[in-house]
Design an enzyme around this catalytic site. Structure first.
Site, PDB file in Angstrom:
ATOM      1  N   ARG A  73       1.488   1.201  -6.062  1.00  0.00           N
ATOM      2  CA  ARG A  73       1.717   0.296  -4.931  1.00  0.00           C
ATOM      3  C   ARG A  73       0.456  -0.465  -4.544  1.00  0.00           C
ATOM      4  O   ARG A  73       0.521  -1.425  -3.763  1.00  0.00           O
ATOM      5  CB  ARG A  73       2.210   1.085  -3.723  1.00  0.00           C
ATOM      6  CG  ARG A  73       3.533   1.763  -3.922  1.00  0.00           C
ATOM      7  CD  ARG A  73       3.886   2.612  -2.729  1.00  0.00           C
ATOM      8  NE  ARG A  73       4.150   1.800  -1.562  1.00  0.00           N
ATOM      9  CZ  ARG A  73       5.371   1.432  -1.171  1.00  0.00           C
ATOM     10  NH1 ARG A  73       6.422   1.825  -1.841  1.00  0.00           N
ATOM     11  NH2 ARG A  73       5.533   0.699  -0.095  1.00  0.00           N
ATOM     12  N   CYS A 116       0.849  -1.196   0.000  1.00  0.00           N
ATOM     13  CA  CYS A 116       0.000   0.000   0.000  1.00  0.00           C
ATOM     14  C   CYS A 116       0.883   1.244   0.000  1.00  0.00           C
ATOM     15  O   CYS A 116       2.075   1.164   0.261  1.00  0.00           O
ATOM     16  CB  CYS A 116      -0.868   0.024   1.245  1.00  0.00           C
ATOM     17  SG  CYS A 116      -1.760  -1.503   1.504  1.00  0.00           S
ATOM     18  N   LYS A 123       5.815 -11.701 -17.950  1.00  0.00           N
ATOM     19  CA  LYS A 123       5.391 -10.382 -18.420  1.00  0.00           C
ATOM     20  C   LYS A 123       4.061 -10.488 -19.142  1.00  0.00           C
ATOM     21  O   LYS A 123       3.133  -9.716 -18.904  1.00  0.00           O
ATOM     22  CB  LYS A 123       6.472  -9.829 -19.345  1.00  0.00           C
ATOM     23  CG  LYS A 123       6.694  -8.373 -19.288  1.00  0.00           C
ATOM     24  CD  LYS A 123       7.658  -7.900 -18.237  1.00  0.00           C
ATOM     25  CE  LYS A 123       7.308  -8.325 -16.844  1.00  0.00           C
ATOM     26  NZ  LYS A 123       8.266  -7.967 -15.860  1.00  0.00           N
ATOM     27  N   GLU A 169      10.981 -15.008 -17.997  1.00  0.00           N
ATOM     28  CA  GLU A 169      10.576 -13.621 -17.807  1.00  0.00           C
ATOM     29  C   GLU A 169       9.532 -13.222 -18.856  1.00  0.00           C
ATOM     30  O   GLU A 169       8.571 -12.518 -18.552  1.00  0.00           O
ATOM     31  CB  GLU A 169      11.803 -12.706 -17.849  1.00  0.00           C
ATOM     32  CG  GLU A 169      11.517 -11.229 -17.724  1.00  0.00           C
ATOM     33  CD  GLU A 169      10.722 -10.824 -16.485  1.00  0.00           C
ATOM     34  OE1 GLU A 169      10.511 -11.641 -15.573  1.00  0.00           O
ATOM     35  OE2 GLU A 169      10.275  -9.666 -16.447  1.00  0.00           O
ATOM     36  N   LYS A 179       3.186  -3.234  -6.879  1.00  0.00           N
ATOM     37  CA  LYS A 179       4.574  -3.084  -7.312  1.00  0.00           C
ATOM     38  C   LYS A 179       5.544  -3.691  -6.312  1.00  0.00           C
ATOM     39  O   LYS A 179       6.523  -4.321  -6.683  1.00  0.00           O
ATOM     40  CB  LYS A 179       4.858  -1.592  -7.493  1.00  0.00           C
ATOM     41  CG  LYS A 179       6.273  -1.272  -7.955  1.00  0.00           C
ATOM     42  CD  LYS A 179       6.449  -1.649  -9.397  1.00  0.00           C
ATOM     43  CE  LYS A 179       7.820  -1.332  -9.932  1.00  0.00           C
ATOM     44  NZ  LYS A 179       8.091  -2.125 -11.145  1.00  0.00           N
ATOM     45  N   GLU A 218       1.140 -11.435 -16.587  1.00  0.00           N
ATOM     46  CA  GLU A 218       0.699 -10.466 -15.578  1.00  0.00           C
ATOM     47  C   GLU A 218      -0.039  -9.272 -16.169  1.00  0.00           C
ATOM     48  O   GLU A 218      -0.916  -8.723 -15.527  1.00  0.00           O
ATOM     49  CB  GLU A 218       1.865  -9.992 -14.699  1.00  0.00           C
ATOM     50  CG  GLU A 218       2.864  -9.125 -15.394  1.00  0.00           C
ATOM     51  CD  GLU A 218       3.971  -8.614 -14.471  1.00  0.00           C
ATOM     52  OE1 GLU A 218       3.704  -8.314 -13.313  1.00  0.00           O
ATOM     53  OE2 GLU A 218       5.121  -8.506 -14.944  1.00  0.00           O
ATOM     54  N   HIS A 221       8.555 -34.248 -22.501  1.00  0.00           N
ATOM     55  CA  HIS A 221       8.300 -35.123 -21.355  1.00  0.00           C
ATOM     56  C   HIS A 221       6.915 -34.911 -20.751  1.00  0.00           C
ATOM     57  O   HIS A 221       6.682 -35.304 -19.607  1.00  0.00           O
ATOM     58  CB  HIS A 221       9.399 -34.939 -20.305  1.00  0.00           C
ATOM     59  CG  HIS A 221      10.751 -35.369 -20.805  1.00  0.00           C
ATOM     60  ND1 HIS A 221      11.061 -36.688 -21.033  1.00  0.00           N
ATOM     61  CD2 HIS A 221      11.840 -34.662 -21.187  1.00  0.00           C
ATOM     62  CE1 HIS A 221      12.306 -36.778 -21.506  1.00  0.00           C
ATOM     63  NE2 HIS A 221      12.796 -35.553 -21.611  1.00  0.00           N
ATOM     64  N   ASN A 270       0.399   0.346   6.186  1.00  0.00           N
ATOM     65  CA  ASN A 270       0.936  -0.522   5.136  1.00  0.00           C
ATOM     66  C   ASN A 270       1.539  -1.726   5.836  1.00  0.00           C
ATOM     67  O   ASN A 270       2.368  -1.560   6.723  1.00  0.00           O
ATOM     68  CB  ASN A 270       2.021   0.250   4.360  1.00  0.00           C
ATOM     69  CG  ASN A 270       2.713  -0.598   3.320  1.00  0.00           C
ATOM     70  OD1 ASN A 270       2.246  -1.689   2.984  1.00  0.00           O
ATOM     71  ND2 ASN A 270       3.819  -0.107   2.803  1.00  0.00           N
ATOM     72  N   GLY A 271       1.120  -2.935   5.457  1.00  0.00           N
ATOM     73  CA  GLY A 271       1.679  -4.138   6.083  1.00  0.00           C
ATOM     74  C   GLY A 271       0.583  -5.013   6.646  1.00  0.00           C
ATOM     75  O   GLY A 271      -0.583  -4.915   6.238  1.00  0.00           O
ATOM     76  N   TRP A 321      -3.718  -2.018  -1.291  1.00  0.00           N
ATOM     77  CA  TRP A 321      -3.679  -3.331  -1.938  1.00  0.00           C
ATOM     78  C   TRP A 321      -4.100  -4.310  -0.854  1.00  0.00           C
ATOM     79  O   TRP A 321      -3.388  -4.524   0.124  1.00  0.00           O
ATOM     80  CB  TRP A 321      -2.264  -3.626  -2.422  1.00  0.00           C
ATOM     81  CG  TRP A 321      -2.118  -4.913  -3.147  1.00  0.00           C
ATOM     82  CD1 TRP A 321      -2.533  -5.196  -4.422  1.00  0.00           C
ATOM     83  CD2 TRP A 321      -1.481  -6.114  -2.683  1.00  0.00           C
ATOM     84  NE1 TRP A 321      -2.198  -6.485  -4.770  1.00  0.00           N
ATOM     85  CE2 TRP A 321      -1.555  -7.077  -3.721  1.00  0.00           C
ATOM     86  CE3 TRP A 321      -0.856  -6.481  -1.495  1.00  0.00           C
ATOM     87  CZ2 TRP A 321      -1.030  -8.366  -3.606  1.00  0.00           C
ATOM     88  CZ3 TRP A 321      -0.333  -7.766  -1.370  1.00  0.00           C
ATOM     89  CH2 TRP A 321      -0.423  -8.682  -2.422  1.00  0.00           C
TER      90      TRP A 321
HETATM   91  O1  M6R Z   1      10.985  -5.236  -5.876  1.00  0.00           O
HETATM   92  P1  M6R Z   1      11.340  -6.645  -6.230  1.00  0.00           P
HETATM   93  O2  M6R Z   1      12.219  -6.741  -7.431  1.00  0.00           O
HETATM   94  O3  M6R Z   1      11.917  -7.407  -5.072  1.00  0.00           O
HETATM   95  O4  M6R Z   1       9.972  -7.328  -6.588  1.00  0.00           O
HETATM   96  C1  M6R Z   1       9.897  -8.718  -6.808  1.00  0.00           C
HETATM   97  C2  M6R Z   1       8.687  -9.063  -7.643  1.00  0.00           C
HETATM   98  O5  M6R Z   1       7.516  -8.759  -6.951  1.00  0.00           O
HETATM   99  C3  M6R Z   1       8.700  -8.306  -8.969  1.00  0.00           C
HETATM  100  O6  M6R Z   1       9.890  -8.571  -9.651  1.00  0.00           O
HETATM  101  C4  M6R Z   1       7.515  -8.705  -9.853  1.00  0.00           C
HETATM  102  O7  M6R Z   1       7.588 -10.056 -10.195  1.00  0.00           O
HETATM  103  C5  M6R Z   1       7.536  -7.837 -11.092  1.00  0.00           C
HETATM  104  N1  M6R Z   1       7.136  -6.497 -10.785  1.00  0.00           N
HETATM  105  C6  M6R Z   1       6.695  -8.376 -12.189  1.00  0.00           C
HETATM  106  O8  M6R Z   1       6.850  -7.621 -13.351  1.00  0.00           O
END
Ligand code: M6R
Length: 618
Positions: free
Chosen positions: A27, A2, A495, A491, A613, A498, A514, A104-105, A78
């Site tokens: 966030r 958040c 991408k 990756e 984020k 998500e 397999h 936040n938390g 969030w």
């Molecule tokens: O801030 P971080 O790199 O530690 O975040 C880890 C993941 O949450 C982050 O890499 C996430 O998978 C990406 N934002 C996805 O695009």
């Protein structure tokens, strides 16, 4: 997670908080709200709404037209506990609405505390863990403690990771005050002229000040119009350094682009220039930031590279470089698994942490684990002052500038570069064999050309757009590759998944047969990545096998004359460079592919559903 904003000063608190929340919306964006202390005195005004700021809180503020106020707190959420709706949105208040809290938390013992407080007669309105906090503070306010003392006392009962901002009503005498608390989750104090701020992230403060104090774990901040005081977790007043941030406000704006994500994708060549600046010598990588690791590296017998999500994928891509250039075993680890996996750790294990935000809870828990086992640690992060930057023995910044879009782009490719440079730097301390020397020379020689190659790729997006049009009509996509290309495939699929909500899977190309090849049927898109000469023929056979089952093949290659290109339906060509550097260019191409696909499917690119984020909870 958040986002928190707090303000006290002569400007309109409503406007400052609204601007800050917009900048923190990446966030969390399932609801937002603010609590304002009217200049003329009287009750706190709380306005909060479900949904994104522009659809919920902004119209809410226009409807309710709050009184002018010089102090207040705001939050963009969030959800972790309780559904996203108006009632569960922050701020939360005590029984009579005299004080308000944003958080936040997670409060882990909220259930027990809630039961205790209800038994004392406190009236709860929401389903969220946060609501115990204003009631706890209220309990101690009623014993005669002031707001700061009551918040300190309440905090002794809270278990979990949290950052808080607390405000209470004023009689109109201009004695408003804000209290901030940092326990694991980040919180910073912004210092302006006659005005003070709280925020969970520097981005919220950039229009107003670049002077910040990054609170230490356990710190309390007490802000009034006259100044600020800081206290440690034992309640002792403490001094913390004021740091000047060099990000400019424009860097955190969209700058005419439809989404932050495309802006950040396009910024990559410049981000690579910044990441490489001063770090690529003629025969060695130069990372003066590594003050400790080079002196202990000859006693190291294994390396762990730890991260989550995209940062983990960067670790997967870098693992072979660490193994080859240091000549010792290296493993890439998912932080949430590593922390509970009972790993064998000791002073002979180097642990490298990768995290854009430097605040990811699982990654930070692994940092604690490694440090308590006596491991030397290196942090790679984009955020100066983050918990990772402050906790690791050595820290190397990616220098990518603020990344606002939830999907990581420029921070991923800069992480790849930094990881490779660290492997080169540490390897050179131990000495290279001929193969390692050749790899390092190729990297050092070709790295300065990389930004130009990035521009070339960005200028030629026709094929990527055509492939995106094809993908947009499907609900399942396969990404296959071997070695470094498998890391890139991981990756690429994340991408796409998500931001476009298309189900995507990455497989090591040789593993497809397999089991998973059973899912390949007529027309299914298969993105096959083939950029390593020694694996090209093997990839060709795997692509043939997928094609024979009806797969629609998009080959991503650095060799337009690759024989596999003949049987592919589309071919995305990335510029040819040193093998170690190619994942950076493939990463860029796959980001563009995911972006265009998501746009064609009309998805909220910068704010994908259910995501945030920075994930500061387990
Ligand atoms: O801030 P971080 O790199 O530690 O975040 C880890 C993941 O949450 C982050 O890499 C996430 O998978 C990406 N934002 C996805 O695009």
């Amino acid at each position: 997670m958040c986002g928190i904003v707090g303000y006290i000063g002569d400007r309109s608190a409503t406007e400052v908080i609204m601007e800050g929340l917009r900048r923190l919306e990446y966030r969390g964006y399932d609801s937002a709200g603010m609590a304002l202390v009217p200049r003329s005195g009287g009750s706190i005004q709380v306005i909060k709404r479900q949904g994104e700021i522009d659809k919920g809180l902004a119209p809410g503020i226009r409807e309710e037209s709050p009184d002018p106020s010089a102090a207040g707190i705001g939050h963009t959420r969030w959800a972790t506990h309780g559904r996203p709706n108006d009632i569960n949105a922050h701020p939360h208040t005590d029984c009579d609405g005299g004080l308000a809290v944003v958080h936040n938390g997670i409060i882990e013992n909220y259930f027990e505390l809630g039961r205790e407080l209800r038994n004392e007669g406190h009236v709860f309105r929401s389903d969220v863990d946060t609501e115990v906090i204003p009631h706890l503070v209220e309990r101690y306010r009623k014993t005669g403690l002031d707001l700061l003392e009551a918040t300190m006392k309440a905090s002794t009962y809270l278990r979990g990771a949290y950052a808080l901002a607390v405000v209470e009503s004023d009689d109109g005498s201009g004695n408003e005050a804000l209290v901030g608390v940092r326990k694991e989750s980040p919180l910073i104090v912004g210092i302006g002229e006659g005005e003070y701020f709280l925020a969970s992230d520097i981005a919220a403060l950039l229009p107003y000040t670049r002077d910040v104090i990054i609170l230490e774990n356990g710190d309390f901040a007490f802000l009034t119009r006259e100044g600020y005081r800081l206290y440690d977790q034992g309640g002792e007043e403490v001094h913390r350094e004021v740091e000047r941030v060099d990000w400019d406000a424009d860097a955190a704006e969209r700058g005419g682009h439809p989404h932050f994500m495309i802006k950040e994708i396009l910024e990559q060549p410049e981000a690579w220039v910044a990441a490489l600046q001063g770090r690529v010598g003629s025969d060695r990588a130069q990372l003066p930031e590594l003050k400790n690791a080079p002196s202990v590296v000859d006693g190291i017998s294994q390396v762990h590279l730890v991260g989550c999500g995209t940062s983990y994928h960067a670790a997967v891509a870098a693992r072979p470089q660490f193994e080859r250039l240091l000549g010792i075993p290296a493993r890439a680890e998912i932080a949430s698994e590593f922390r509970y996996g009972d790993p064998l750790l000791g002073p002979d294990t180097l642990v490298v942490f990768v995290s854009q935000s430097g605040e990811t809870a699982d990654t930070l828990a692994c940092l604690d684990l490694a440090k308590s086992a006596g491991c030397p640690t290196i942090g790679i992060t984009n955020v100066v002052g983050s918990s990772l930057a402050r906790g690791a023995d050595d820290v190397v910044f990616t220098r990518a500038g603020p990344e606002i879009s939830v999907a990581s782009t420029k921070t991923y490719t800069t992480q790849l570069l930094i990881l490779d440079l660290i492997a080169c730097h540490l390897g050179s301390v131990l000495g290279f064999d001929d193969d390692a020397r050749a790899r390092v020379d190729a990297l050092l020689e070709r790295a300065p050309d990389l930004p130009g190659m990035g521009w070339e790729l960005l200028d030629n997006q026709e094929v990527i757009l055509r492939v995106a049009e094809y993908l947009a009509g499907w609900e399942d996509v396969f990404f296959i590759g071997r070695g470094l290309d498998f890391a890139a495939a991981m990756e690429g699929q994340l991408k796409l998944k998500e931001i476009s909500y298309i189900h995507a899977e990455a497989y090591p190309a040789g593993e497809l047969k397999h089991g998973s090849i059973a899912l390949i049927e007529q027309g299914i898109p298969v993105i096959a990545i083939s950029t390593q000469d020694h694996l090209r023929e093997k990839m060709a056979s795997n692509v043939e096998a997928a094609r024979a089952r009806g797969g629609w093949i998009c080959l991503v290659t650095d060799r337009p004359d690759d024989s596999t290109a003949q049987i592919a339906d589309e071919v995305i060509v990335v510029p040819r460079t040193a093998e170690i550097l190619t994942p950076v260019l493939v990463g860029l191409a796959l980001q563009l592919l995911a972006y265009h696909t998501a746009v064609l499917r009309d998805c909220p690119v910068d704010k994908p559903r259910n995501l945030a984020k920075s994930v500061t909870v387990e």
